[in-house]
Design an enzyme around this catalytic site. Structure first.
Site, short mmCIF file in Angstrom:
data_model
loop_
_atom_site.label_atom_id
_atom_site.label_comp_id
_atom_site.label_asym_id
_atom_site.label_seq_id
_atom_site.Cartn_x
_atom_site.Cartn_y
_atom_site.Cartn_z
N CYS A 65 0.83 -1.20 0.00
CA CYS A 65 0.00 0.00 0.00
C CYS A 65 0.88 1.26 0.00
O CYS A 65 1.71 1.42 -0.89
CB CYS A 65 -0.99 -0.05 1.16
SG CYS A 65 -2.31 1.15 0.98
N GLU A 66 0.75 2.13 0.99
CA GLU A 66 1.59 3.33 1.02
C GLU A 66 3.07 2.94 1.08
O GLU A 66 3.93 3.61 0.50
CB GLU A 66 1.22 4.21 2.21
CG GLU A 66 1.92 5.55 2.19
CD GLU A 66 1.69 6.37 3.46
OE1 GLU A 66 1.44 5.76 4.52
OE2 GLU A 66 1.78 7.60 3.40
#
Lengths: 237, 367
Positions: B147-148
């Protein structure tokens, strides 16, 4: 009404209309919202009365998940988060400095106004879901309470997800966020003032310290890296 | 005289009563220590400020010489990759002979509001890669970003390609505006929601709180499945009929509720530079005064995405392939949603073996 809201209402009543011109509008909006919510609640009771014979627990659970008020508060965590953001520290609200307090009162009223407008958008979605649901169960009555809840969940989820992507919803939610942030900043503004008056560290001063520490750590990391790169590679342990 | 109650209604009522009693009884018997997550043994090998690097203890003979780093983002926590022994990407990779590390960003507070993505990527992550390379005597390491964290590793790979052996991105947004290509209801709400705010809205939010509050992001996530969020603490609990299922449910709840605040300046960059302005795919994103140029990613890349990901819609992840500078690019679509790819039964059988096989294929180290 919590002490903060009571104090705000008190001040809103005392302050000249020029300072808080929106007070009456907010009050009218609040009354309209209460009427709208009352209609939706009556509609929910009508829907609940159509639940095929079932036990009291199932009926109560249905009333809980179909409650329009839940869409405005407990059902939407974001509203709670926004409320929390808006109310912030309580101690800052106790002090009486008129100009800043007027800004704060105006921020509270604005928060209430945009929050009511947002609630109206959410209630419109609830009404849409309820209308569709009533139509569906009129044609195909659910077999039992569980089936009725499943039917409501499916329709409500779909309608709400669609509503959440609408321009009206996004705009009113953004306005609520904006008002919550402005309220929080108005509270911090009062806090800053009293920090300076009474000699305790203000948010700005603490933030400055944090900035300094972060920058020093950044420099330290860079120096360490330069040092490591300038030294011959050590064997790992 | 009132009509007799139909037997089916009596049976329903008895069944519901039994379920409530059973759920209450099971909940009562569960203690905090029964709900443990991230239990695979590991050792702290490096620490700077609030950031920690752990190395997992091997569970079998090492088959991949170049170590791999699991890099989660600042929204949520890495413990999701090791939720429980039978749903653990970590354990699965260790059992396939991967030398595995994980970074823990700690619990950022308002004191960390001035940390930027530059600090995280070119400060901490850079130092971690250096430490792993030193420990393993390798020139480059494998990065597995989530994700991030996938954006962190992608940016690092673009800026420091010589130090990255392979890049594995999982459920990672790359083109933050490609959500428009996924018309499924409920998909990409965060992208739409962020774009509904102005740049000034984001600035004021961060100014007011010094962070992107974890609880606030949790509320935004709940908004993506509104009625599900409303039901899960009553109806869902009633459907949990044995202690094993209850503990699984509680472990997931424990992970969900552990949502640290996102440091303010880093959040400002995340929301404005990427979600709103999509600077990375436009070649306009700057870190440490350098432009992140995705075409500088020349190492082999494995891009894992979730077919039913409503948080990071597949088109936003798959965009990576159009921008990088390597032909050794593989996509691995997995069944499930954003979290389901890590903890779902179906993806367990596919995810880790595909990653381990990719790492082995490109292994240039000595196991």
């Amino acid at each position: 009404m919590n002490p903060f809201e009571a104090a705000t209402a008190f001040w809103a009543a005392l302050l000249p209309k020029a300072v808080v011109p929106e007070a009456e509008e907010v009050a009218r909006l609040g009354e309209a919202m209460a009427t709208l919510l009352e209609s939706a609640t009556a509609m929910m009771a009508q829907m609940a009365s159509q639940m095929p014979g079932s036990d009291a627990n199932t009926a109560a659970l249905f009333r809980k998940i179909a409650d329009p008020a839940a869409w405005l508060s407990g059902g939407a965590d974001l509203h709670e988060a926004l409320d929390q953001i808006a109310h912030g520290p309580r101690f800052a609200d106790m002090w009486d400095i008129e100009r800043r307090y007027a800004r704060l009162s105006a921020a509270v009223l604005e928060m209430r106004r945009v929050s009511d407008l947002h609630h109206a958008v959410v209630l419109a979605a609830w009404m849409e879901a309820a209308a569709e649901f009533s139509g569906v169960i009129a044609v195909n009555p659910p077999a039992d309470g569980r089936a009725m809840m499943a039917q409501w969940s499916e329709i409500a989820n779909r309608v709400l997800i669609t509503a959440q992507r609408s321009d009206a919803f996004l705009a009113s939610q953004a306005a609520t966020l904006r008002a919550g942030v402005e309220l929080s900043l108005a509270q911090q503004d009062l806090g800053e003032l009293f920090g300076r008056l009474y000699g305790f560290p203000t948010r700005t001063e603490v933030d400055d310290l944090h900035r300094t520490v972060t920058e020093l750590r950044r420099e330290l990391r860079a120096l360490k890296r330069e040092l490591a790169e300038s030294q011959p590679q050590k064997q790992h342990a | 005289m009132s009509k007799p109650v139909p037997p089916s209604i009596v049976a329903d009522a008895v069944d519901l009563g039994a379920r409530i009693l059973n759920s209450a009884s099971m909940l009562h018997s569960v203690c905090d220590e029964d709900v443990q997550i991230a239990t695979t043994p590991k050792d702290l090998v490096w620490r700077q400020d609030k950031v920690s690097l752990y190395r997992y203890r091997p569970l079998t003979a090492q088959r991949v010489g170049v170590p791999a780093l699991i890099c989660y983002g600042l929204i949520g926590r890495w413990t999701m990759v090791d939720l429980q022994p039978d749903r653990s990407l970590v354990r699965n990779l260790l059992n396939l002979g991967v030398d595995l590390y994980v970074v823990d960003w700690g619990n950022p507070s308002r004191a960390d509001r001035y940390l930027t993505l530059d600090d995280y990527i070119l400060g901490y992550l850079d130092a971690i890669v250096a430490e792993m390379a030193r420990r393993s005597s390798q020139q480059a390491v494998n990065l597995l970003g989530i994700c991030e964290g996938g954006v962190f590793t992608t940016a690092f790979a673009a800026l420091e390609p010589a130090r990255v052996n392979t890049l594995i991105t999982t459920i990672t947004p790359i083109d933050f505006h490609a959500d428009v290509e996924d018309p499924r209801p409920g998909h990409g709400f965060i992208n739409i929601w962020t774009r509904s705010l102005s740049v000034d809205d984001v600035d004021r939010l961060i100014d007011a709180h010094g962070a992107l509050p974890g609880a606030f992001m949790g509320a935004v996530f709940n908004q993506m499945s509104p009625i599900r969020s409303l039901l899960k603490y009553n109806l869902d609990l009633l459907d949990v009929d044995d202690e094993g299922k209850l503990l699984n449910w509680l472990r997931m709840e424990k992970w969900i509720s552990d949502r640290p605040d996102h440091p303010g300046e880093a959040a400002r960059q995340w929301l404005k530079d990427l979600y709103q302005q999509n600077q990375m795919v436009r070649g306009e994103w700057h870190l440490g005064g350098r432009v992140v140029t995705l075409s500088d990613i020349t190492m082999p890349v494995l891009n894992v995405y979730a077919l039913d990901d409503h948080i990071v819609p597949p088109p936003t992840s798959r965009a990576l392939g159009q921008h990088i500078g390597t032909k050794d690019y593989t996509e691995l679509p997995l069944p499930g949603g954003h979290v389901g790819v890590f903890v779902g039964g179906r993806s367990q059988k596919l995810f880790a073996p595909a990653v381990a096989s990719f790492l082995e294929k490109h292994d240039q180290g000595t196991a």
